[in-house]
Design a protein around this motif. Structure first.
Motif, PDB file in Angstrom:
ATOM      1  N   ASN A   1       0.822  -1.208   0.000  1.00 49.70           N
ATOM      2  CA  ASN A   1       0.000   0.000   0.000  1.00 49.70           C
ATOM      3  C   ASN A   1       0.861   1.265   0.000  1.00 49.70           C
ATOM      4  O   ASN A   1       1.926   1.306   0.605  1.00 49.70           O
ATOM      5  CB  ASN A   1      -0.915   0.027   1.233  1.00 49.70           C
ATOM      6  N   GLN A   2       0.364   2.288  -0.682  1.00 46.03           N
ATOM      7  CA  GLN A   2       0.964   3.628  -0.678  1.00 46.03           C
ATOM      8  C   GLN A   2       2.380   3.662  -1.238  1.00 46.03           C
ATOM      9  O   GLN A   2       3.145   4.566  -0.953  1.00 46.03           O
ATOM     10  CB  GLN A   2       0.961   4.197   0.747  1.00 46.03           C
ATOM     11  N   GLY A   3       2.719   2.660  -2.030  1.00 46.79           N
ATOM     12  CA  GLY A   3       4.019   2.667  -2.687  1.00 46.79           C
ATOM     13  C   GLY A   3       3.931   3.307  -4.058  1.00 46.79           C
ATOM     14  O   GLY A   3       2.926   3.197  -4.742  1.00 46.79           O
ATOM     15  N   SER A   4       4.998   3.975  -4.445  1.00 50.37           N
ATOM     16  CA  SER A   4       5.014   4.603  -5.768  1.00 50.37           C
ATOM     17  C   SER A   4       5.179   3.570  -6.871  1.00 50.37           C
ATOM     18  O   SER A   4       4.730   3.762  -7.996  1.00 50.37           O
ATOM     19  CB  SER A   4       6.156   5.631  -5.839  1.00 50.37           C
ATOM     20  N   SER A   5       5.851   2.478  -6.560  1.00 50.23           N
ATOM     21  CA  SER A   5       6.020   1.378  -7.516  1.00 50.23           C
ATOM     22  C   SER A   5       6.298   0.116  -6.710  1.00 50.23           C
ATOM     23  O   SER A   5       6.728   0.180  -5.555  1.00 50.23           O
ATOM     24  CB  SER A   5       7.174   1.654  -8.487  1.00 50.23           C
ATOM     25  N   ILE A   6       6.056  -1.021  -7.329  1.00 54.61           N
ATOM     26  CA  ILE A   6       6.268  -2.296  -6.650  1.00 54.61           C
ATOM     27  C   ILE A   6       7.270  -3.114  -7.457  1.00 54.61           C
ATOM     28  O   ILE A   6       7.086  -3.340  -8.651  1.00 54.61           O
ATOM     29  CB  ILE A   6       4.959  -3.092  -6.519  1.00 54.61           C
ATOM     30  N   VAL A   7       8.331  -3.534  -6.806  1.00 54.63           N
ATOM     31  CA  VAL A   7       9.307  -4.405  -7.454  1.00 54.63           C
ATOM     32  C   VAL A   7       9.545  -5.613  -6.561  1.00 54.63           C
ATOM     33  O   VAL A   7       9.365  -5.555  -5.339  1.00 54.63           O
ATOM     34  CB  VAL A   7      10.649  -3.693  -7.740  1.00 54.63           C
ATOM     35  N   VAL A   8       9.959  -6.694  -7.191  1.00 50.24           N
ATOM     36  CA  VAL A   8      10.209  -7.944  -6.484  1.00 50.24           C
ATOM     37  C   VAL A   8      11.646  -8.366  -6.736  1.00 50.24           C
ATOM     38  O   VAL A   8      12.139  -8.298  -7.865  1.00 50.24           O
ATOM     39  CB  VAL A   8       9.242  -9.046  -6.964  1.00 50.24           C
ATOM     40  N   HIS A   9      12.326  -8.764  -5.688  1.00 50.79           N
ATOM     41  CA  HIS A   9      13.662  -9.356  -5.802  1.00 50.79           C
ATOM     42  C   HIS A   9      13.542 -10.829  -5.464  1.00 50.79           C
ATOM     43  O   HIS A   9      13.087 -11.181  -4.373  1.00 50.79           O
ATOM     44  CB  HIS A   9      14.649  -8.702  -4.825  1.00 50.79           C
ATOM     45  N   LYS A  10      13.938 -11.678  -6.390  1.00 47.03           N
ATOM     46  CA  LYS A  10      13.923 -13.095  -6.068  1.00 47.03           C
ATOM     47  C   LYS A  10      15.273 -13.474  -5.466  1.00 47.03           C
ATOM     48  O   LYS A  10      16.249 -12.730  -5.550  1.00 47.03           O
ATOM     49  CB  LYS A  10      13.598 -13.944  -7.284  1.00 47.03           C
ATOM     50  N   SER A  11      15.312 -14.625  -4.850  1.00 48.09           N
ATOM     51  CA  SER A  11      16.528 -15.084  -4.198  1.00 48.09           C
ATOM     52  C   SER A  11      17.361 -15.911  -5.166  1.00 48.09           C
ATOM     53  O   SER A  11      16.840 -16.683  -5.962  1.00 48.09           O
ATOM     54  CB  SER A  11      16.196 -15.909  -2.956  1.00 48.09           C
ATOM     55  N   VAL A  12      18.654 -15.718  -5.089  1.00 44.96           N
ATOM     56  CA  VAL A  12      19.611 -16.469  -5.890  1.00 44.96           C
ATOM     57  C   VAL A  12      20.635 -17.053  -4.924  1.00 44.96           C
ATOM     58  O   VAL A  12      21.190 -16.330  -4.090  1.00 44.96           O
ATOM     59  CB  VAL A  12      20.303 -15.582  -6.938  1.00 44.96           C
ATOM     60  N   ASN A  13      20.846 -18.355  -5.018  1.00 50.63           N
ATOM     61  CA  ASN A  13      21.768 -19.024  -4.099  1.00 50.63           C
ATOM     62  C   ASN A  13      21.416 -18.737  -2.643  1.00 50.63           C
ATOM     63  O   ASN A  13      22.276 -18.442  -1.819  1.00 50.63           O
ATOM     64  CB  ASN A  13      23.214 -18.631  -4.398  1.00 50.63           C
ATOM     65  N   ARG A  14      20.102 -18.770  -2.359  1.00 50.73           N
ATOM     66  CA  ARG A  14      19.576 -18.654  -0.996  1.00 50.73           C
ATOM     67  C   ARG A  14      19.686 -17.252  -0.410  1.00 50.73           C
ATOM     68  O   ARG A  14      19.468 -17.043   0.775  1.00 50.73           O
ATOM     69  CB  ARG A  14      20.254 -19.666  -0.064  1.00 50.73           C
ATOM     70  N   ARG A  15      20.029 -16.277  -1.205  1.00 53.28           N
ATOM     71  CA  ARG A  15      20.112 -14.896  -0.738  1.00 53.28           C
ATOM     72  C   ARG A  15      19.279 -13.986  -1.636  1.00 53.28           C
ATOM     73  O   ARG A  15      19.173 -14.232  -2.833  1.00 53.28           O
ATOM     74  CB  ARG A  15      21.565 -14.394  -0.734  1.00 53.28           C
TER      75      ARG A  15
END
Length: 301
Positions: A160-174
Motif C-alpha cells: 500500500n501507498q508505494g510509488s512502484s512495486i518491485v520484487v527481488h527473487k533469491s539467488v543461491n539462498r540470498r
C-alpha cells in the motif's frame, strides 16, 4: 509489521474457508518456458517441480495431455512425501482401475504413502527458499510467496501507498538486489490483507499449498521471510491455535515474525505452504503471538 491489540486481531481477518480443495478453484497458469524450467528441476529431483509437471501433463497445460507422464511425475513427488501429488496419483490410478473393471482402491493416501518424519529447519529452508521473495514498494519492504508461475502473494499493507512495486527473487539462498522484477497488482482484498501480484519473468518455484482444514494444533511450522530487509531467514515454532468462528479463520503461531517478514510463508514440516504471515501482537506483556492467513484462501482469490 502491524502492531495491534488482540481485540483488533480477532476482527482483522474476515474470510470463509470451505473444505473444497484449492486446486478445484484455482489452476496454475503455464507458459512454454515454465514447462522447460519445471522439467529441468523435476529431473534434478525437485519435489515441487515434479508435482507441477505432473499437473501439466494431467491437464494438458502447454504440453499434450499424457496420463502416463502425469503418473510418472506425481509418483516421484509422492514418494518424497508430497501429499497433494499422492492424492492426485491415487485419483488417476483409481480411475484406471474402474475403467478396467477392477474395484476402486479405497486405501487412504496417508496409508498408501506414509508421512515422512518431520524435516529439519535446514531441510525445509532448502526445499522452499526459491518460493519466497522480497517485495519493495518504494518506501519500505516486506516479503512474498510465489503461489503460481509469475504470481506472488503478499500482504496489502506491504504494498500500500508505494510509488512502484518491485520484487527481488533469491539467488543461491540470498535476496539478489540485482534481480529486479516490476510487479503489477492482480488482486486486492484490503479486508483480508491479501494482495496478489503479477510478476512477469520471475520464474520462481510455486509453493505447494496445503488445505487449512488438515492443519492440527501443535504441528511444527517454519516461517520464512526477509526481516528488516536482511536475506531470507527461517524461524521455527508450532501452530499454537486455529482461530475460527462462523466467518473468520487464521493460524496462530509462536514462530518469530519480525518487521519485513509480513507476506512471507508459513510452512509445515514437509515444506507445504499453510499460511501467509500477516501480523504479530507486540506488547510488553505478550510474547510469541503471530498470525497467518490460510494459504488455500489466498489461492481462491
Amino acid at each position: 509489521m502491524k502492531k495491534i491489540s488482540l481485540i483488533l486481531v480477532l476482527g482483522f481477518i474476515v474470510l470463509h474457508v470451505t473444505s473444497t480443495p484449492a486446486s478445484a478453484t484455482s489452476e496454475p497458469i503455464y507458459t512454454s518456458r515454465d514447462i522447460e524450467i519445471l522439467r529441468s528441476r523435476a529431473e534434478q529431483g525437485d519435489t515441487v517441480s515434479q508435482y507441477y509437471l505432473g499437473y501439466a501433463y494431467a491437464n494438458g497445460k502447454i504440453v499434450a495431455k499424457d496420463e502416463r507422464e502425469a503418473v510418472r511425475w506425481y509418483r516421484q513427488a509422492a514418494q518424497q512425501g508430497h501429499a497433494e501429488a499422492a492424492r492426485r496419483l491415487q485419483e488417476i490410478e483409481s480411475s484406471q482401475r474402474t475403467s478396467a473393471g477392477k474395484p476402486a482402491d479405497n486405501v487412504s493416501v496417508a496409508n498408501a504413502f506414509p508421512a515422512m518424519k518431520p524435516q529439519s529447519a535446514a531441510n525445509i529452508f532448502e526445499k522452499v527458499w526459491q518460493s519466497v521473495v522480497v517485495v519493495y514498494n518504494g518506501n519500505g519492504h516486506g516479503s512474498g510467496v510465489v503461489i503460481q508461475p509469475n504470481v506472488v502473494a503478499t500482504n496489502c499493507h506491504v504494498v500500500n501507498q508505494g510509488s512502484s512495486i518491485v520484487v527481488h527473487k533469491s539467488v543461491n539462498r540470498r535476496a539478489d538486489r540485482n534481480s529486479v522484477f516490476h510487479a503489477a497488482m492482480r488482486h486486492v482484498d484490503q479486508e483480508r490483507d491479501i494482495c496478489l501480484l503479477n510478476v512477469n519473468g520471475l520464474q520462481g518455484i510455486p509453493a505447494t499449498v496445503r488445505r487449512y482444514n488438515t492443519i492440527r494444533v501443535g504441528e511444527r511450522v517454519y516461517a520464512l521471510g526477509a526481516p528488516y530487509g536482511y536475506n531470507l531467514s527461517i524461524s521455527e515454532g508450532i501452530v499454537s491455535q486455529l482461530r475460527t468462528d462462523s466467518n473468520n479463520s487464521w493460524i496462530q503461531t509462536d514462530a518469530a515474525i519480525s518487521p519485513g517478514s509480513s507476506g512471507g510463508g508459513l510452512f509445515d514440516g514437509d515444506g507445504n505452504l499453510i499460511g501467509i504471515m500477516t501480523v504479530k501482537i507486540s506488547d510488553e506483556s505478550v510474547e510469541g503471538i503471530g498470525f497467518a492467513i490460510p494459504a488455500d484462501l489466498v489461492l481462491r482469490q
